[in-house]
Design a protein around this motif. Structure first.
Motif, mmCIF file in Angstrom:
data_model
loop_
_atom_site.group_PDB
_atom_site.id
_atom_site.type_symbol
_atom_site.label_atom_id
_atom_site.label_comp_id
_atom_site.label_asym_id
_atom_site.label_seq_id
_atom_site.Cartn_x
_atom_site.Cartn_y
_atom_site.Cartn_z
ATOM 1 N N ALA A 464 5.479 15.424 9.602
ATOM 2 C CA ALA A 464 7.097 15.117 9.386
ATOM 3 C C ALA A 464 7.312 14.109 8.464
ATOM 4 C CB ALA A 464 7.805 15.056 10.803
ATOM 5 N N LEU A 465 6.811 12.898 8.746
ATOM 6 C CA LEU A 465 6.687 11.621 8.088
ATOM 7 C C LEU A 465 6.431 12.041 6.568
ATOM 8 C CD1 LEU A 465 5.521 8.911 10.643
ATOM 9 C CD2 LEU A 465 8.077 9.401 9.623
ATOM 10 N N LYS A 466 5.449 12.635 6.539
ATOM 11 C CA LYS A 466 4.915 13.170 5.161
ATOM 12 C C LYS A 466 5.789 13.666 4.088
ATOM 13 C CE LYS A 466 1.235 15.503 2.320
ATOM 14 N NZ LYS A 466 0.062 16.166 2.360
ATOM 15 N N ALA A 467 6.594 15.031 5.247
ATOM 16 C CA ALA A 467 7.441 15.917 4.341
ATOM 17 C C ALA A 467 8.576 15.021 4.006
ATOM 18 C CB ALA A 467 7.519 16.796 5.180
ATOM 19 N N THR A 468 8.894 14.140 4.705
ATOM 20 C CA THR A 468 10.101 13.461 4.485
ATOM 21 C C THR A 468 10.377 12.007 3.639
ATOM 22 O OG1 THR A 468 9.979 12.346 6.523
ATOM 23 C CG2 THR A 468 11.294 14.236 6.705
ATOM 24 N N GLY A 469 8.671 12.022 3.172
ATOM 25 C CA GLY A 469 8.607 10.702 2.817
ATOM 26 C C GLY A 469 8.706 9.232 3.228
ATOM 27 N N GLY A 470 8.379 9.551 4.885
ATOM 28 C CA GLY A 470 8.667 8.404 5.490
ATOM 29 C C GLY A 470 9.961 7.921 5.964
ATOM 30 N N ALA A 471 11.032 8.876 5.846
ATOM 31 C CA ALA A 471 12.032 8.476 6.350
ATOM 32 C C ALA A 471 12.091 9.162 7.906
ATOM 33 C CB ALA A 471 13.201 9.214 5.513
ATOM 34 N N LYS A 472 12.142 8.102 8.781
ATOM 35 C CA LYS A 472 12.171 8.402 10.362
ATOM 36 C C LYS A 472 13.125 9.097 10.743
ATOM 37 C CE LYS A 472 8.813 4.682 11.671
ATOM 38 N NZ LYS A 472 8.691 3.993 10.190
ATOM 39 N N GLY A 473 14.453 8.930 10.291
ATOM 40 C CA GLY A 473 15.576 9.573 10.717
ATOM 41 C C GLY A 473 15.621 11.075 10.318
ATOM 42 N N LYS A 474 15.053 11.438 9.310
ATOM 43 C CA LYS A 474 14.921 12.800 8.770
ATOM 44 C C LYS A 474 13.723 13.405 9.733
ATOM 45 C CE LYS A 474 16.844 12.550 4.213
ATOM 46 N NZ LYS A 474 16.723 12.634 2.604
ATOM 47 N N ALA A 475 12.823 12.606 10.005
ATOM 48 C CA ALA A 475 11.646 13.089 10.665
ATOM 49 C C ALA A 475 12.028 13.340 12.098
ATOM 50 C CB ALA A 475 10.373 12.313 10.578
#
Length: 504
Positions: A464-475
């Motif tokens: 999830a973090l990879k898919a969102t570029g590290g954005a924890k909120g989106k993850a």
């Protein structure tokens, strides 16, 4: 089995009408060893075929030699001196007969000089092939042709390799359009290029959208059959009641709606290549017929009782696990091993990230070129953030999904540069179904369920973090964890971050 292969000559027909021997009958009656099978090919004098067969069988029977397996077979040649069509038909028969016979004998006397020359060239490449001739007096003799075509070919190849070694390397043009930067793809292209000239069946494996048809077409273009057609069929889209007709053809009246004779794909691809996409979808009944076509080079049209000899290279592709299908009885084991003489396995896009950036540039350039004819379209490029986002995605649909996404992003945007947000907006979000794993435990087995659970949680958080570029909120949203703090607490528990790491 000893087999005689021969063209039917005009003198053979004329002498038969006077009950006199010519080349074919002289060789058949006077050869040192009797022939178990006699195959005669011709494209003319049809009205005399039955009479000649009957006459020759009678002669052999009186001489106490095998006479049951004598046949005259139709071949399609442009003219008696057309090397191209003569070579095509001769190769088909000589390959087949040499493969199924202990010894193959070729009559060089009957037929035209072009037919004899082609027979010598093709026959000398077979270790079990010999040549007979007959003179006008009826004497027959084995002709020991001293020229070694195989050795000369090998020497020629060696000289060519030596010459190329002193020059700069060049890529095979058939594969030059394939993006290959990663070690996996470089190895794959190298393997495919080596398989191309070998004329073996090839099995191309890979997930949906990885480019199996592209690789298969490149193999055909790099083969000796490149000047002949490649026919493609998606086996998964074939109507069950028409599979036989589409692949093998039918004769007029074979079924309701069969208003005329129809050549199937095997006949249409004769001399060339047949690409069977999604071969794992074929029924077991059709698999049997496909195996026969591969092994014997023969097909039978629906509604016909005559076999047709074809010379076709088959390249098959599938996204399915054929080994598992063989074990489950869904795919014939003998067909699998026949198709898998050469195997090319295309890795998914997510496993060869080095190829993604050059692939994106190539696809974007193709989209720009295709759309530039529209007056209100302006060419676009992918921004650094857009490329970074693309590299972070799993691309479960592989190149096909990437191509579709880039089309939407570029064609629907008015900007000169495509951002990460444009790519996000062009993605088709799909719900990932929960995997249901069959779990089997034997009495006495011990598992660490907590560790298994933690490993699964870690893998999903990392993805999830990879898919969102590290954005924890989106993850957090992707993992359905509700509050952002829930993700932080889980990562702390799994020791993915320290207890005192500040929020970002």
């Amino acid at each position: 089995m000893k087999t005689l292969f021969t063209w039917l000559g005009k003198t053979d027909i004329e002498n038969m009408e006077q009950d006199m021997n010519a080349a074919i009958s002289s060789i058949a009656l006077k050869s040192k060893y009797p022939f178990d099978k006699i195959v005669i090919v011709s494209n003319t004098w049809d009205e005399k075929w039955h009479q000649y067969e009957k006459w020759l069988k009678k002669k052999l029977a009186f001489a106490h030699r095998p006479y049951e397996d004598v046949s005259i077979n139709r071949v399609r040649i442009a003219s008696p001196i057309d090397y191209n069509s003569i070579s095509k038909e001769s190769q088909k028969w000589i390959n087949k007969l040499s493969g199924e016979s202990e010894s193959l004998y070729i009559n060089l006397t009957s037929g035209t000089p072009a037919m004899s020359a082609v027979s010598i060239i093709l026959g000398k490449a077979k270790s079990n092939t010999y040549f007979y001739q007959s003179n006008p007096e009826g004497k027959v003799f084995l002709d020991d042709i001293p020229f070694d075509f195989v050795a000369e070919h090998d020497a020629s190849v060696a000289r060519a390799i030596s010459s190329k070694a002193t020059k700069l390397p060049t890529n095979d043009k058939a594969f030059e359009d394939i993006i290959a930067v990663s070690p996996q793809m470089l190895e794959l292209v190298d393997k495919a290029a080596k398989l191309a000239p070998l004329d073996l069946p090839v099995l191309v494996l890979g997930e949906t959208g990885t480019g199996k048809e592209v690789i298969s077409n490149a193999i055909h273009r790099a083969s000796s059959r490149a000047s002949q057609p490649i026919k493609t069929v998606n086996c998964g889209a074939l109507p069950e009641n028409l599979v036989d007709s589409i692949l093998f053809g039918h004769v007029k009246g074979a079924f309701t709606g069969a208003l005329k004779d129809h050549k199937g794909l095997f006949e249409q691809a004769d001399g060339g290549t047949l690409f069977l996409d999604e071969v794992g979808e074929l029924s077991l009944d059709v698999q049997v017929k496909l195996l026969r076509a591969l092994q014997q080079g023969e097909i039978t049209r629906v509604g016909d009782d005559k076999t047709i000899t074809v010379d076709v290279r088959v390249i098959a592709a599938t996204h399915r696990n054929l080994v598992a299908m063989v074990e489950d009885g869904e795919f014939r084991e003998d067909l699998f091993y026949r198709l898998a003489l050469g195997i090319v396995e295309i890795p998914p896009l997510r496993d060869r990230t080095e190829d993604i950036e050059p692939l994106v540039h190539a696809l974007a350039s193709e989209i720009n070129d295709s759309a530039k004819s529209y007056s209100n379209y302006k060419s676009k490029k992918i921004s650094q953030k857009g490329m970074k986002f693309i590299l972070s995605q799993p691309w479960r649909g592989n190149i096909r999904e990437l191509w579709s996404t880039l089309n939407r992003a570029l064609l629907l945007s008015d900007k000169d540069e495509i951002s990460d947000l444009d790519i996000q907006g062009a993605l088709i979000n799909r719900e990932k179904k929960q995997q249901e794993l069959d779990v089997h435990l034997a009495y006495g087995d011990v598992v660490d369920l907590k560790q298994i659970t933690e490993n699964i949680e870690k893998k999903y958080i990392e993805a999830a973090l990879k898919a969102t570029g590290g954005a924890k909120g989106k993850a957090t949203d992707m993992l359905s964890l509700g509050l952002h703090q829930n993700l932080r607490n889980m990562m702390k528990r799994l020791k993915m971050i320290s207890e005192n790491e500040p929020e970002k």
